[in-house]
Design a protein around this motif. Sequence first.
Motif, PDB file in Angstrom:
ATOM      1  N   UNK A 152      35.665  13.299 -71.710  1.00 47.97           N
ATOM      2  CA  UNK A 152      35.081  13.785 -70.454  1.00 47.97           C
ATOM      3  C   UNK A 152      35.678  13.055 -69.255  1.00 47.97           C
ATOM      4  N   UNK A 153      35.829  11.737 -69.355  1.00 50.36           N
ATOM      5  CA  UNK A 153      36.405  10.969 -68.235  1.00 50.36           C
ATOM      6  C   UNK A 153      37.854  11.345 -67.964  1.00 50.36           C
ATOM      7  N   UNK A 154      38.567  11.792 -68.986  1.00 50.78           N
ATOM      8  CA  UNK A 154      39.985  12.120 -68.803  1.00 50.78           C
ATOM      9  C   UNK A 154      40.185  13.335 -67.914  1.00 50.78           C
ATOM     10  N   UNK A 155      39.124  14.057 -67.590  1.00 50.03           N
ATOM     11  CA  UNK A 155      39.242  15.241 -66.742  1.00 50.03           C
ATOM     12  C   UNK A 155      39.309  14.902 -65.258  1.00 50.03           C
ATOM     13  N   UNK A 156      38.997  13.650 -64.909  1.00 51.20           N
ATOM     14  CA  UNK A 156      39.164  13.223 -63.516  1.00 51.20           C
ATOM     15  C   UNK A 156      40.642  13.174 -63.154  1.00 51.20           C
ATOM     16  N   UNK A 157      40.952  13.439 -61.888  1.00 49.34           N
ATOM     17  CA  UNK A 157      42.293  13.164 -61.387  1.00 49.34           C
ATOM     18  C   UNK A 157      42.489  11.649 -61.335  1.00 49.34           C
ATOM     19  N   UNK A 168      36.119  15.024 -50.794  1.00 49.88           N
ATOM     20  CA  UNK A 168      37.220  15.119 -51.742  1.00 49.88           C
ATOM     21  C   UNK A 168      36.946  14.448 -53.068  1.00 49.88           C
ATOM     22  N   UNK A 169      35.794  13.800 -53.210  1.00 51.90           N
ATOM     23  CA  UNK A 169      35.459  13.127 -54.455  1.00 51.90           C
ATOM     24  C   UNK A 169      35.204  14.111 -55.590  1.00 51.90           C
ATOM     25  N   UNK A 170      35.371  13.638 -56.811  1.00 56.51           N
ATOM     26  CA  UNK A 170      35.243  14.497 -57.980  1.00 56.51           C
ATOM     27  C   UNK A 170      33.983  14.150 -58.769  1.00 56.51           C
ATOM     28  N   UNK A 171      33.315  15.203 -59.226  1.00 55.66           N
ATOM     29  CA  UNK A 171      32.068  15.093 -59.972  1.00 55.66           C
ATOM     30  C   UNK A 171      32.233  15.776 -61.321  1.00 55.66           C
ATOM     31  N   UNK A 172      31.897  15.072 -62.389  1.00 56.35           N
ATOM     32  CA  UNK A 172      31.883  15.672 -63.724  1.00 56.35           C
ATOM     33  C   UNK A 172      30.453  15.678 -64.231  1.00 56.35           C
ATOM     34  N   UNK A 173      29.966  16.882 -64.554  1.00 54.77           N
ATOM     35  CA  UNK A 173      28.661  17.058 -65.181  1.00 54.77           C
ATOM     36  C   UNK A 173      28.879  17.665 -66.559  1.00 54.77           C
ATOM     37  N   UNK A 174      28.372  17.011 -67.577  1.00 47.83           N
ATOM     38  CA  UNK A 174      28.435  17.547 -68.938  1.00 47.83           C
ATOM     39  C   UNK A 174      27.011  17.695 -69.453  1.00 47.83           C
ATOM     40  N   UNK A 195      34.656  23.856 -68.993  1.00 50.33           N
ATOM     41  CA  UNK A 195      35.182  23.777 -70.352  1.00 50.33           C
ATOM     42  C   UNK A 195      34.059  23.420 -71.315  1.00 50.33           C
ATOM     43  N   UNK A 196      34.371  23.479 -72.593  1.00 52.26           N
ATOM     44  CA  UNK A 196      33.441  23.077 -73.638  1.00 52.26           C
ATOM     45  C   UNK A 196      34.015  21.883 -74.377  1.00 52.26           C
ATOM     46  N   UNK A 197      33.202  20.845 -74.562  1.00 53.32           N
ATOM     47  CA  UNK A 197      33.629  19.662 -75.297  1.00 53.32           C
ATOM     48  C   UNK A 197      32.617  19.366 -76.399  1.00 53.32           C
ATOM     49  N   UNK A 198      33.045  19.371 -77.664  1.00 50.81           N
ATOM     50  CA  UNK A 198      32.126  19.028 -78.748  1.00 50.81           C
ATOM     51  C   UNK A 198      31.924  17.521 -78.824  1.00 50.81           C
ATOM     52  N   UNK A 199      30.771  17.117 -79.338  1.00 50.36           N
ATOM     53  CA  UNK A 199      30.565  15.700 -79.629  1.00 50.36           C
ATOM     54  C   UNK A 199      29.782  15.562 -80.926  1.00 50.36           C
ATOM     55  N   UNK A 220      24.884  15.090 -86.000  1.00 50.50           N
ATOM     56  CA  UNK A 220      24.595  16.025 -84.917  1.00 50.50           C
ATOM     57  C   UNK A 220      25.928  16.480 -84.323  1.00 50.50           C
ATOM     58  N   UNK A 221      26.295  17.745 -84.545  1.00 48.03           N
ATOM     59  CA  UNK A 221      27.481  18.321 -83.896  1.00 48.03           C
ATOM     60  C   UNK A 221      26.973  19.212 -82.774  1.00 48.03           C
ATOM     61  N   UNK A 222      27.399  18.942 -81.553  1.00 52.38           N
ATOM     62  CA  UNK A 222      26.899  19.652 -80.388  1.00 52.38           C
ATOM     63  C   UNK A 222      28.061  19.972 -79.458  1.00 52.38           C
ATOM     64  N   UNK A 223      27.958  21.070 -78.728  1.00 55.44           N
ATOM     65  CA  UNK A 223      28.959  21.405 -77.722  1.00 55.44           C
ATOM     66  C   UNK A 223      28.350  21.197 -76.339  1.00 55.44           C
ATOM     67  N   UNK A 224      29.046  20.472 -75.501  1.00 57.10           N
ATOM     68  CA  UNK A 224      28.588  20.192 -74.144  1.00 57.10           C
ATOM     69  C   UNK A 224      29.416  21.001 -73.148  1.00 57.10           C
ATOM     70  N   UNK A 225      28.732  21.641 -72.228  1.00 57.27           N
ATOM     71  CA  UNK A 225      29.415  22.363 -71.158  1.00 57.27           C
ATOM     72  C   UNK A 225      29.823  21.374 -70.072  1.00 57.27           C
ATOM     73  N   UNK A 226      31.121  21.249 -69.838  1.00 59.34           N
ATOM     74  CA  UNK A 226      31.654  20.261 -68.898  1.00 59.34           C
ATOM     75  C   UNK A 226      32.165  20.986 -67.654  1.00 59.34           C
ATOM     76  N   UNK A 227      31.604  20.616 -66.508  1.00 62.29           N
ATOM     77  CA  UNK A 227      32.055  21.195 -65.246  1.00 62.29           C
ATOM     78  C   UNK A 227      32.629  20.103 -64.356  1.00 62.29           C
ATOM     79  N   UNK A 228      33.751  20.418 -63.711  1.00 60.75           N
ATOM     80  CA  UNK A 228      34.400  19.518 -62.764  1.00 60.75           C
ATOM     81  C   UNK A 228      34.271  20.119 -61.371  1.00 60.75           C
ATOM     82  N   UNK A 229      33.721  19.334 -60.451  1.00 62.47           N
ATOM     83  CA  UNK A 229      33.475  19.765 -59.077  1.00 62.47           C
ATOM     84  C   UNK A 229      34.202  18.834 -58.106  1.00 62.47           C
TER      85      UNK A 229
END
Length: 247
Positions: free
Chosen positions: A44-49, A170-176, A214-218, A228-237
């Motif tokens: 998830x963190x790798x999605x930041x610029x 201009x800051x980036x926000x990741x919500x999963x 995007x979708x990221x499993x964990x 517990x296998x789960x898919x998290x919806x990851x949004x980058x703003x």
Amino acid sequence: MENPYESEKLLSEYLLFHYGSPEEILPPSAPAGMREALDFPTRTCSRFSPGGMRGLDLGCAVGRSTYEMSRTCEHVLGIDYSHAFIRAAETLRTSPVPYRRHDEAHRSTPLEAQLPDGVHPQKVQFRQGDAMNLPADLGTFDRLHAANLLCRLPNPEHLLQRLPSLMNPGGELILATPCTWLGEFTPMAHWPKGPTLDWLRDHLTADFHLVDVSEEPFLIRETSRKFQWTSSQVTLWRRHETDQPLS
């Protein structure tokens, strides 16, 4: 309600989730899909610029994503509601944290969590706190990460309303979020009325541009045969630039 995240069981599961090696987490017969769900806090963190002076990791748990953000941010603050999680994250700054992996019945395996190579603990600070009641003087950030937090809050809209004041232009926000809305955490009156993504758009687009979805499993191991296998919806703003008119 007693906080389940203060228990020794959950602390051990999250230390394994955040810092365990594939060999420590997976059985030898694990299918490829389980292996692809490892390293969620890193992915998830790798999605930041690249870049960013100040980072905030809300709901940081035992701190892996906070430490990962230190690879590119000059300073990162990790906040979690659990005292036990924050103590473990802080201890990892200087030494490994021993814990026991539950295997089955009374059987367990002693393990140690330790920081991965390449992170910068001197750039990291941890604080126990409530995402529903963040300090007014927290300041502003260039990167904000909140993974699997929204659907564990009693009133997540309160946090969404606070987010614009926490972000620099201009800051980036990741919500999963796995969108697992449960009454034991969030009263039904505060659940999204429609799809969670639409609900996020309704609350954030006045101040943020949606860059990516995007979708990221964990994967969280409970025992040697239960996961517990789960898919998290990851949004980058991206926070709107205040000196530019919105289109």
